[in-house]
Design an enzyme around this catalytic site. Sequence first.
Site, mmCIF file in Angstrom:
data_model
loop_
_atom_site.group_PDB
_atom_site.id
_atom_site.type_symbol
_atom_site.label_atom_id
_atom_site.label_comp_id
_atom_site.label_asym_id
_atom_site.label_seq_id
_atom_site.Cartn_x
_atom_site.Cartn_y
_atom_site.Cartn_z
ATOM 1 C CG ASN A 1 -1.732 1.053 1.442
ATOM 2 O OD1 ASN A 1 -1.370 2.229 0.958
ATOM 3 N ND2 ASN A 1 -2.951 1.072 1.711
ATOM 4 C CG HIS B 1 0.619 6.087 5.059
ATOM 5 N ND1 HIS B 1 -0.216 6.928 5.408
ATOM 6 C CD2 HIS B 1 0.363 4.764 5.447
ATOM 7 C CE1 HIS B 1 -1.391 6.370 5.896
ATOM 8 N NE2 HIS B 1 -0.812 5.195 5.994
ATOM 9 C CG HIS C 1 -8.078 3.957 1.501
ATOM 10 N ND1 HIS C 1 -8.254 3.705 2.715
ATOM 11 C CD2 HIS C 1 -9.329 4.204 1.166
ATOM 12 C CE1 HIS C 1 -9.454 3.636 3.182
ATOM 13 N NE2 HIS C 1 -10.045 4.076 2.141
ATOM 14 N NE ARG D 1 -9.333 8.334 4.680
ATOM 15 C CZ ARG D 1 -9.278 7.065 5.761
ATOM 16 N NH1 ARG D 1 -8.491 6.130 5.710
ATOM 17 N NH2 ARG D 1 -10.340 7.136 6.619
ATOM 18 N NE ARG E 1 -7.716 11.218 5.736
ATOM 19 C CZ ARG E 1 -8.034 10.568 6.916
ATOM 20 N NH1 ARG E 1 -7.431 9.902 7.427
ATOM 21 N NH2 ARG E 1 -9.291 10.553 7.166
ATOM 22 C CD GLU F 1 -7.190 -0.609 1.554
ATOM 23 O OE1 GLU F 1 -7.463 0.472 2.162
ATOM 24 O OE2 GLU F 1 -6.278 -1.366 1.647
ATOM 25 C CB THR G 1 -9.291 1.334 7.920
ATOM 26 O OG1 THR G 1 -8.843 1.990 6.536
ATOM 27 C CG2 THR G 1 -10.574 0.577 7.589
ATOM 28 C CD GLU H 1 -6.847 -6.308 3.616
ATOM 29 O OE1 GLU H 1 -7.323 -6.073 2.666
ATOM 30 O OE2 GLU H 1 -6.156 -5.556 4.382
ATOM 31 C CG HIS I 1 -5.373 -1.807 9.440
ATOM 32 N ND1 HIS I 1 -4.905 -1.342 10.894
ATOM 33 C CD2 HIS I 1 -5.868 -1.021 8.717
ATOM 34 C CE1 HIS I 1 -5.119 -0.037 10.630
ATOM 35 N NE2 HIS I 1 -5.873 0.244 9.467
HETATM 36 N N1 PXP Z 1 -5.825 -3.269 4.537
HETATM 37 C C1 PXP Z 1 -6.669 -2.236 4.831
HETATM 38 C C2 PXP Z 1 -8.192 -2.665 4.263
HETATM 39 C C3 PXP Z 1 -6.368 -0.992 5.006
HETATM 40 O O1 PXP Z 1 -7.363 -0.069 5.177
HETATM 41 C C4 PXP Z 1 -5.249 -0.468 5.264
HETATM 42 C C5 PXP Z 1 -4.698 0.688 5.638
HETATM 43 O O2 PXP Z 1 -4.962 1.530 4.514
HETATM 44 C C6 PXP Z 1 -4.048 -1.664 5.344
HETATM 45 C C7 PXP Z 1 -4.420 -2.940 4.768
HETATM 46 C C8 PXP Z 1 -2.758 -1.541 5.492
HETATM 47 O O3 PXP Z 1 -2.463 -1.069 7.011
HETATM 48 P P1 PXP Z 1 -1.019 -0.641 7.170
HETATM 49 O O4 PXP Z 1 -0.748 0.635 6.333
HETATM 50 O O5 PXP Z 1 -1.110 -0.394 8.472
HETATM 51 O O6 PXP Z 1 -0.001 -1.615 6.779
#
Ligand code: PXP
Length: 396
Positions: free
Chosen positions: A162, A165, A198, A200, A204, A225, A256, A306, A346
């Site tokens: 992902n 960030h 994601h 959003r 953001r 996402e 999330t 998931e 997550h």
């Molecule tokens: N899975 C989902 C559904 C999420 O919303 C997120 C955060 O965007 C992640 C995985 C990844 O989480 P992390 O950034 O804590 O690794």
Amino acid sequence: MAIYLQYLEIPPFSTKKERTFKRLVKKAFQILGRFPKDLTILFTNNKLITLYNTQFLKRPYPTNVIAFPSSDSKYLGDIIISIEKAKEEAEYYQIPYEKYLIMLIFHGFLHLYGYDHEKGVYSPYLMLKNEIKLAKALGYGEKEIINFLQRREYMPAKLAVNVDHVATLREARKTYYPDPVHAAILAELGGADGIVVHLRLDRRHIKERDVRIIKEIIKTKLILEMALDEELIKFAKEIRPYQVTLVPERVEEVTTEGGMELEGRVEEVKMVVKELNKAGIKVSLFVNPEEKTLQLAKKTGAQIVELHTGLYAEAEDEEKRMAEFERLERAAHLAKELGFIVHAGHGLNYENIGPVAAIPEIEEFSIGHSIVSRAIMIGMKKAVKEMKELILRARS
Ligand code: PXP
């Protein structure tokens, strides 16, 4: 060349079926481009295969197939199959018993040639490649069989990275760098099996532009996402990512906060799943690892779940972490039994990934924050060095 079929008790197969087994093995030599050799297939039960498994492989439990290669140049070796175990597993994986048995013969056959899914990282891929080759060439290339082969528990789990960030950092200054598009390519170079973004509701971090370009340029798969929102559904149908992961979203949240609440929403979610599937997009539901939610998720028709690993990741002490881990294990098992492809994510980081990565039913992890954080640390020294050089060079 002779193929010997032996049985522990009364032959469980008709002569016609025996001929089929022999014909398939003979053809398998041709397909793999090998010289035909003699071999034996012994059909046995759980008791005897447990003895072999214990004595030769130090595993005191029944297994489906064991293969013993021979060093004789004319004799390939012995394949031992537990009929009892094969029946159990065929039922579990919902594959017709006879087809499953044939897959086990191919599996043992490849082991006799030294292919081994339990060695290293790439051996499972090579073994799988040849299993698929045999299945397809011998008329067993149906989707259910290929999917089963590809999703075997011993295959290493995949990593979807992902890159949200990276965009968070860009948006901290509302500038054009760092670009999540670049991060996506570098993540692929590092071995990512998929890229997650994601989009959003408040945009953001990730913007539509990021999703569009990433979709165009990555070689793996794009996972989008998003919350269950009309405008986003329209956008997903236009972009057509490989997969959409539906997540709950609150504008005030930092990230999330939990899995989807499906109570009373099954019909609504089901319609969205149908709409996205119709556009060729697979749908995953981000859910808490609990039975009730998984049963409701099944009713929506989603292909993937998931499992939310947040509570495991954030557990305050070892006891709580173990309790959360066991909840994940149970949920992964149930989700697989319900027929889902199981993902998890997550809060996973370099310290806590190990145990969950060993849960055999989980096929993919979605990880973002910890990887982006680590990337900053790993890259810091080099980044400072480069800037320092520019400063030094300016007056020299
Ligand atoms: N899975 C989902 C559904 C999420 O919303 C997120 C955060 O965007 C992640 C995985 C990844 O989480 P992390 O950034 O804590 O690794």
